[in-house]
Design an enzyme around this catalytic site. Structure first.
Site, mmCIF file in Angstrom:
data_model
loop_
_atom_site.group_PDB
_atom_site.id
_atom_site.type_symbol
_atom_site.label_atom_id
_atom_site.label_comp_id
_atom_site.label_asym_id
_atom_site.label_seq_id
_atom_site.Cartn_x
_atom_site.Cartn_y
_atom_site.Cartn_z
ATOM 1 N N SER A 138 -5.490 8.148 -4.850
ATOM 2 C CA SER A 138 -4.848 8.454 -6.132
ATOM 3 C C SER A 138 -5.862 8.343 -7.256
ATOM 4 O O SER A 138 -6.742 7.494 -7.232
ATOM 5 C CB SER A 138 -3.686 7.512 -6.429
ATOM 6 O OG SER A 138 -3.175 7.837 -7.717
ATOM 7 N N LYS A 210 1.382 5.596 -0.586
ATOM 8 C CA LYS A 210 0.938 6.596 -1.576
ATOM 9 C C LYS A 210 2.109 7.486 -1.991
ATOM 10 O O LYS A 210 2.239 7.869 -3.159
ATOM 11 C CB LYS A 210 -0.203 7.440 -0.999
ATOM 12 C CG LYS A 210 -0.605 8.647 -1.871
ATOM 13 C CD LYS A 210 -1.159 8.194 -3.203
ATOM 14 C CE LYS A 210 -1.510 9.202 -4.249
ATOM 15 N NZ LYS A 210 -1.304 10.583 -4.202
ATOM 16 N N HIS A 213 4.010 5.587 -4.412
ATOM 17 C CA HIS A 213 3.230 5.609 -5.661
ATOM 18 C C HIS A 213 3.569 6.882 -6.437
ATOM 19 O O HIS A 213 3.818 6.866 -7.642
ATOM 20 C CB HIS A 213 1.733 5.547 -5.343
ATOM 21 C CG HIS A 213 0.843 5.959 -6.484
ATOM 22 N ND1 HIS A 213 0.654 7.284 -6.843
ATOM 23 C CD2 HIS A 213 0.107 5.226 -7.368
ATOM 24 C CE1 HIS A 213 -0.145 7.339 -7.893
ATOM 25 N NE2 HIS A 213 -0.491 6.113 -8.223
ATOM 26 N N ASN A 214 3.579 8.008 -5.734
ATOM 27 C CA ASN A 214 3.861 9.271 -6.410
ATOM 28 C C ASN A 214 5.312 9.347 -6.887
ATOM 29 O O ASN A 214 5.588 9.903 -7.946
ATOM 30 C CB ASN A 214 3.553 10.449 -5.479
ATOM 31 C CG ASN A 214 2.070 10.758 -5.432
ATOM 32 O OD1 ASN A 214 1.256 9.896 -5.688
ATOM 33 N ND2 ASN A 214 1.716 11.979 -5.094
ATOM 34 N N GLU A 217 5.362 7.512 -9.916
ATOM 35 C CA GLU A 217 4.669 8.368 -10.907
ATOM 36 C C GLU A 217 5.662 9.383 -11.496
ATOM 37 O O GLU A 217 5.704 9.592 -12.718
ATOM 38 C CB GLU A 217 3.513 9.060 -10.190
ATOM 39 C CG GLU A 217 2.757 10.110 -10.962
ATOM 40 C CD GLU A 217 1.720 10.817 -10.056
ATOM 41 O OE1 GLU A 217 0.867 10.129 -9.468
ATOM 42 O OE2 GLU A 217 1.783 12.057 -9.926
HETATM 43 C C1 6PG Z 1 -2.471 11.018 -7.683
HETATM 44 C C2 6PG Z 1 -1.512 12.135 -7.936
HETATM 45 C C3 6PG Z 1 -1.820 13.293 -7.069
HETATM 46 C C4 6PG Z 1 -1.219 14.609 -7.520
HETATM 47 C C5 6PG Z 1 0.260 14.617 -7.481
HETATM 48 C C6 6PG Z 1 0.860 15.728 -8.318
HETATM 49 O O1 6PG Z 1 -2.000 9.970 -7.328
HETATM 50 O O2 6PG Z 1 -3.666 11.241 -7.857
HETATM 51 O O3 6PG Z 1 -0.215 11.722 -7.664
HETATM 52 O O4 6PG Z 1 -1.494 12.937 -5.768
HETATM 53 O O5 6PG Z 1 -1.687 14.942 -8.770
HETATM 54 O O6 6PG Z 1 0.607 14.826 -6.153
HETATM 55 O O7 6PG Z 1 2.132 15.812 -7.879
HETATM 56 P P1 6PG Z 1 3.149 16.906 -8.352
HETATM 57 O O8 6PG Z 1 2.419 18.224 -8.355
HETATM 58 O O9 6PG Z 1 4.208 16.845 -7.300
HETATM 59 O O10 6PG Z 1 3.576 16.488 -9.703
#
Ligand code: 6PG
Length: 508
Positions: A138, A210, A213-214, A217
């Site tokens: 990430s 992860k 985590h997303n 996010e």
């Molecule tokens: C990270 C981000 C990376 C990516 C996302 C975008 O942790 O570096 O989360 O994995 O930018 O997957 O996700 P979306 O396109 O689904 O918003």
């Protein structure tokens, strides 16, 4: 540069933005890299960048024009890092390398956003052939270049070999303050501090963490967007004014990378028209799927991550642009949509507190989800370690993650972050404003799917008794689905003979 007497230590396949930056990061940390991509221009791209950054020093990266060429340039046993799209490409590349000859000591590390169950299957499929290891990354492109947060998982011998490499390239935290040690200079990696890379567990565990985590996010981003929309609608503020509010918030408990970049976006003018860029960006959100995976997993195992689910739905609703344009002309909202200037300061403070409390709930849900899945899979996850490696490098990095680390350091078995003294008292202090802010939103007609679902989660979580007793009664009424009694041991099931004498039957 590699030659037969001096082979490269690491093979890198996939030189898109992430792969290229991971390669340069490895090189900065003293590893020699044999880099390959099916697209020759990308191979040239990393060589050019290396050349621009290293000055008159020797090249650190060898360009390869085929899988065979890459293997020929590598020392044995191989250590090969994949930075390629998740899904089929990973199987294709592993198959190709296997065809060319891999041995048990060779390691292939998947750094993509792979579905965790695919990773579990791959580890089993390749057992006895080579070591399939995963390392979720990430931090986006800057993270990959100067220090990402890394979530590695797989067998322990793979980890033993990879640990020094992953510790070297990861982001670092100052142990005294818990804050990131900033690094953005090519050739000058940060070598002190606590690395944001920790062994997560057996195959699949790292990609699951992860994925969550997303999911967090997604929720964090949606919550910030709801705060923005509330301020914009109710106070008629300009994007730059909201950027300033976010910058002020970034000095307090909301301090985070996502608040910081939101302020950057809001303060930015469109290079074409000179108007705020945010007003020129179409309000239709994209998604690659990890938020959806998190929501699906939470539904599947019955661990409510409502903030994540609400944020995935919010992206779905954003996609209904044409319908929304039509509906805006037909469907009415409240008569009152603004607040007066004299209320401005208090209103902004309420939005701040709502964002903070909702954010605590979103993280509580994410950690609870990992706990439940960890128990189901027998992963033995270390939540303090997970919170620690999210303090720097990753997209959700925030001051707040030190408080989460502290909470799990105090009690590794903490069932929910809300039950930690610090977070319980934070919500106690701010919940009146959280509730009021949601009342504001409802009254003014501002959509707040994530704020409201977070509050409902909090209120449900703290309820000793919910209305699920009535629900069980309904299920028993129409389908004889039975229920447990409050005055009898758990696991004993009863049914009321609803259509007959309405007497109770104990189900054996
Ligand atoms: C990270 C981000 C990376 C990516 C996302 C975008 O942790 O570096 O989360 O994995 O930018 O997957 O996700 P979306 O396109 O689904 O918003």
């Amino acid at each position: 540069m590699s030659n037969s007497a001096n082979p490269c230590q690491i093979g890198l396949i996939g030189l898109g933005v992430m792969g290229k930056n991971l390669g340069l990061n490895l090189a900065d940390n003293g590893y020699s890299v044999a880099a390959f991509d099916l697209d020759n221009e990308k191979v040239q791209g990393i060589l050019d960048q290396d050349s621009a950054e290293r000055g008159d020093k020797a090249p650190r990266i060898s360009g390869c024009n085929s899988f065979e060429d890459m293997l020929a340039k590598l020392e044995k046993p191989y250590l090969i890092v994949l930075s390629i799209p998740a899904g089929k490409p990973v199987d294709i590349v592993c198959g190709k390398l296997l065809e060319l000859g891999l041995s048990l000591d060779d390691i292939i590390v998947d750094t993509g956003n792979s579905l965790w169950t695919d990773t579990v299957e791959r580890e089993q499929k390749y057992q006895g052939k080579f070591t399939f290891f995963s390392c979720a990354v990430s931090g986006g492109e800057v993270g990959a270049r100067f220090g990402p947060s890394l979530m590695p998982s797989g067998n322990k011998s793979g980890w033993a070999r990879l640990e020094p490499v992953l510790h070297a390239i990861s982001a670092k935290v100052d142990p005294a303050t818990g804050l990131p040690l900033e690094n953005n200079q090519p050739g000058k990696p940060v070598t002190q501090g606590e690395p944001c890379a920790a062994y997560i567990g057996p195959a699949g565990a790292g990609h699951y963490v992860k994925m969550v985590h997303n999911g967090i996010e997604y929720a964090d981003m949606q919550l910030i967007c709801e705060a923005y929309q509330t301020l914009r609608t109710a106070l008629d503020l300009q994007p730059k004014e909201i950027a300033e509010i976010f910058r002020a918030w970034n000095k307090g408990p909301l301090n985070s990378y996502l608040i910081e970049i939101s302020a950057e976006v809001l303060a930015q003018d469109d290079p074409v028209t000179g108007e705020p860029i945010v007003d020129k960006i179409l309000d239709v959100a994209g998604q690659k799927g990890t938020g959806l995976w998190t929501a699906l997993s939470s539904l599947e195992i019955g661990s409510p991550a409502m903030a994540v689910t609400a944020s995935v739905y919010a992206r779905g609703l954003s996609g209904l642009k044409d319908n929304r344009v039509k509906a805006a002309k037909i469907l009415s909202g409240p008569a009152e949509t603004k607040v007066c200037d004299s209320e401005k300061e208090a209103f902004i403070k309420r939005v701040h507190d709502a964002l903070y409390c909702s954010k605590i709930c979103a993280y509580a849900q994410g950690f609870e989800l990992m706990k439940k899945q960890g128990e189901l899979q027998g992963w033995d996850l270390d939540f303090a370690a997970i919170a620690k490696i999210w303090r720097a490098g990753c997209i959700i990095r925030a001051v707040f993650l030190q408080s989460i680390t502290d909470a799990f350091n105090k009690n590794q078995d903490l069932e929910n972050l809300l039950m930690d003294d610090f977070f319980a008292s934070q919500i106690d202090s701010f919940q009146a404003n959280w509730r009021e802010s949601i009342v504001d939103g409802v009254r003014l007609g501002v959509p707040m799917p994530c704020f409201t679902s977070s509050l409902s989660y909090y209120d449900s979580y703290r309820s000793e008794t919910t209305a699920a007793n009535l629900l069980q009664g309904q299920r028993d009424f129409f389908g004889s689905h039975t229920f447990e009694r409050t005055d009898q041991p758990r696991g004993e099931f009863y049914h009321i003979n609803w259509s007959g004498d309405r007497d109770q039957v104990r189900i054996k």
